[in-house]
Design an enzyme around this catalytic site. Structure first.
Site, PDB file in Angstrom:
ATOM      1  CG  HIS A 120      61.655  83.595  42.966  1.00  0.00           C
ATOM      2  ND1 HIS A 120      61.202  82.578  43.763  1.00  0.00           N
ATOM      3  CD2 HIS A 120      62.698  83.063  42.263  1.00  0.00           C
ATOM      4  CE1 HIS A 120      61.929  81.480  43.557  1.00  0.00           C
ATOM      5  NE2 HIS A 120      62.859  81.752  42.657  1.00  0.00           N
TER       6      HIS A 120
ATOM      7  CG  HIS B 104      53.336  78.774  45.395  1.00  0.00           C
ATOM      8  ND1 HIS B 104      53.536  77.784  44.463  1.00  0.00           N
ATOM      9  CD2 HIS B 104      54.553  79.068  45.907  1.00  0.00           C
ATOM     10  CE1 HIS B 104      54.819  77.492  44.426  1.00  0.00           C
ATOM     11  NE2 HIS B 104      55.468  78.251  45.284  1.00  0.00           N
TER      12      HIS B 104
ATOM     13  CG  ASP C 165      59.105  84.203  50.319  1.00  0.00           C
ATOM     14  OD1 ASP C 165      60.163  83.774  50.799  1.00  0.00           O
ATOM     15  OD2 ASP C 165      58.841  84.171  49.107  1.00  0.00           O
TER      16      ASP C 165
END
Ligand code: SDX
Length: 385
Positions: A232, A271, A322
């Protein structure tokens, strides 16, 4: 597999999926993701529009109230968010005495939990008190993150200046000098793009804790624990640790292929919902390019682009939020192990917004388990085993 397991009728569990993929667990007005088109909306407003025109404080209002504020509402929220930035004495003492080698996310988790102790409404789960606590938490997270970073470096913890935005005060408390307009804006855009994202793992944690009628500090503390994981929010730190392993002689294609052959994950890619480019990554990609070149670190951006290319060719997988955010933070001189705490500093707005939404129509979250073990075993006293 036991004989009992074979007797289980799996058709009784039509919604079971490891990882809960595709399962709709809640309804919400906070955000919408179109995973096929790569679109993201916060309460109706597209993320690109917000990133270009809004401020993090305005986005907080939008997420909490599901509409944009008028001028006086925004002024009033900005004033409260400034006034509430100070940390209580016991949290400052903790930041000064915490193990300097601790992970910043662990320190943040503990400090947020400690904030409940001095919050006059910590046990009050009414919507009004919860909104006031949401504002206080959002205001205080930057001081915790910057305070621990300075303390572990043997520097004095700085009090917030309370004259400008959260982004501005955070950079001031972290670096000990007031940021320029450009740095403040970059940080603000980072906070906007990380504020909210549907039923991600940490928001699910937050809503599940809320659903037991537990308090906001407990829910946000749990959410921080969930965000910390490398699958995450922890991925942004992992991305930079990966980029820092490379040098100008590294063959990026071989590096990525080697990892894939060893079945290792390339951090910052993939994702659960986006089957195309994450719209936040698209935005951050341009920022990474500009910032890396401003500080003569073009190489970081170039390596990143090479990784994107190999991942597309080898796995048809695109980067997520990210991936490029790591280069943005690094170009701003921020230490890699702080990246996930900055994600939390933004996402606290989304968590608290979801807490408020859950509270308004609450029902206990209590799913079922598919039991795979034995039944009716004979108990043998310990002496005879
Ligand atoms: C965030 O949900 C949210 O909204 C989260 C978030 C937010 O705003 O809150 O967007 C923020 O958490 C972004 C994700 C950060 N994590 C990472 O970057 C870690 C690396 N990525 C992954 O491990 C993975 O892609 C996940 C965890 C993000 C998603 O996992 P899934 O949906 O369970 O997918 P999977 O692991 O089952 O992968 C499916 C396939 C597999 O290949 P096959 O076995 O089918 O051949 O895709 C491959 C995986 O091996 N795959 C990858 C990969 N991601 C998926 N292969 C290599 N590197 C990767 N990063």
């Amino acid at each position: 597999m036991s004989s009992n397991t074979k007797e289980i009728d799996l058709s009784q569990y039509p919604y079971m999926d490891k990882g809960l993929e595709g399962i709709v667990a809640f309804s919400s007005r906070k955000s919408f993701i179109d995973g096929q088109k790569g679109e993201l909306y916060y309460a109706g407003y597209d993320i690109d529009t917000l990133a270009r025109n809004s401020t993090f404080e305005e986005v907080c209002f939008l997420l909490w109230h599901e509409r944009l504020p008028n001028k006086s509402e925004l002024d009033s929220l900005n004033t409260t968010l400034r006034e509430e930035r100070d940390l209580p004495a016991e949290v400052l003492t903790y930041l000064r005495t915490a193990n300097k080698a601790s992970e910043p996310m662990s320190v943040l988790r503990t400090a947020v939990s400690m904030l409940a102790d001095s919050d006059p409404e910590s046990a009050d789960t009414s919507a009004e008190a919860t909104l006031r606590k949401s504002v206080r938490l959002t205001a205080k997270l930057p001081a915790i993150i910057a305070g621990f970073d300075r303390s572990r470096e043997g520097k004095e913890i700085l009090a917030p200046l309370k004259k400008k935005s959260i982004a501005y005060d955070f950079l001031y408390m972290l670096n000990g000098e007031e940021p320029g307009e450009n740095a403040e804006r970059v940080m603000d855009v980072l906070l906007i793009t990380h504020a909210e994202h549907g039923m991600n793992a940490s928001t699910f944690t937050c809503r599940s804790i809320c659903a037991t009628m537990s308090d906001l500090h407990s829910a946000v503390t749990g959410a921080i624990g969930s965000l910390k994981g490398p699958l995450h929010g922890g991925a942004n730190t992992a991305v930079m640790n990966m980029l820092l392993q490379l040098d100008k002689d590294t063959d990026i294609i071989e590096f990525v292929k080697g990892k894939l052959e060893r079945k290792e994950k390339i951090m910052g890619f993939g994702h659960r919902v986006y089957k195309t480019y994450d719209p936040r990554a698209k935005f951050l990609r341009t920022m990474a390019k500009d910032l890396a070149s401003e500080v003569d670190m073009e190489y970081l951006y170039e390596w990143s682009e090479s990784i994107v290319k190999v991942m597309k060719e080898e796995k048809n997988i695109d980067p997520n939020v990210d991936f490029f955010s790591a280069t943005v933070y690094y170009s701003m001189g921020i230490k890699p192990d702080l990246y996930t705490t900055i994600f939390a500093m933004a996402r606290v707005s989304g968590w608290t917004a979801h807490y408020l939404e859950q509270l308004a129509k609450n029902r206990l979250i209590r799913p079922r388990l598919l039991y795979l073990g034995e039944r009716d075993l004979e108990y043998t006293p310990v002496e005879s085993r």
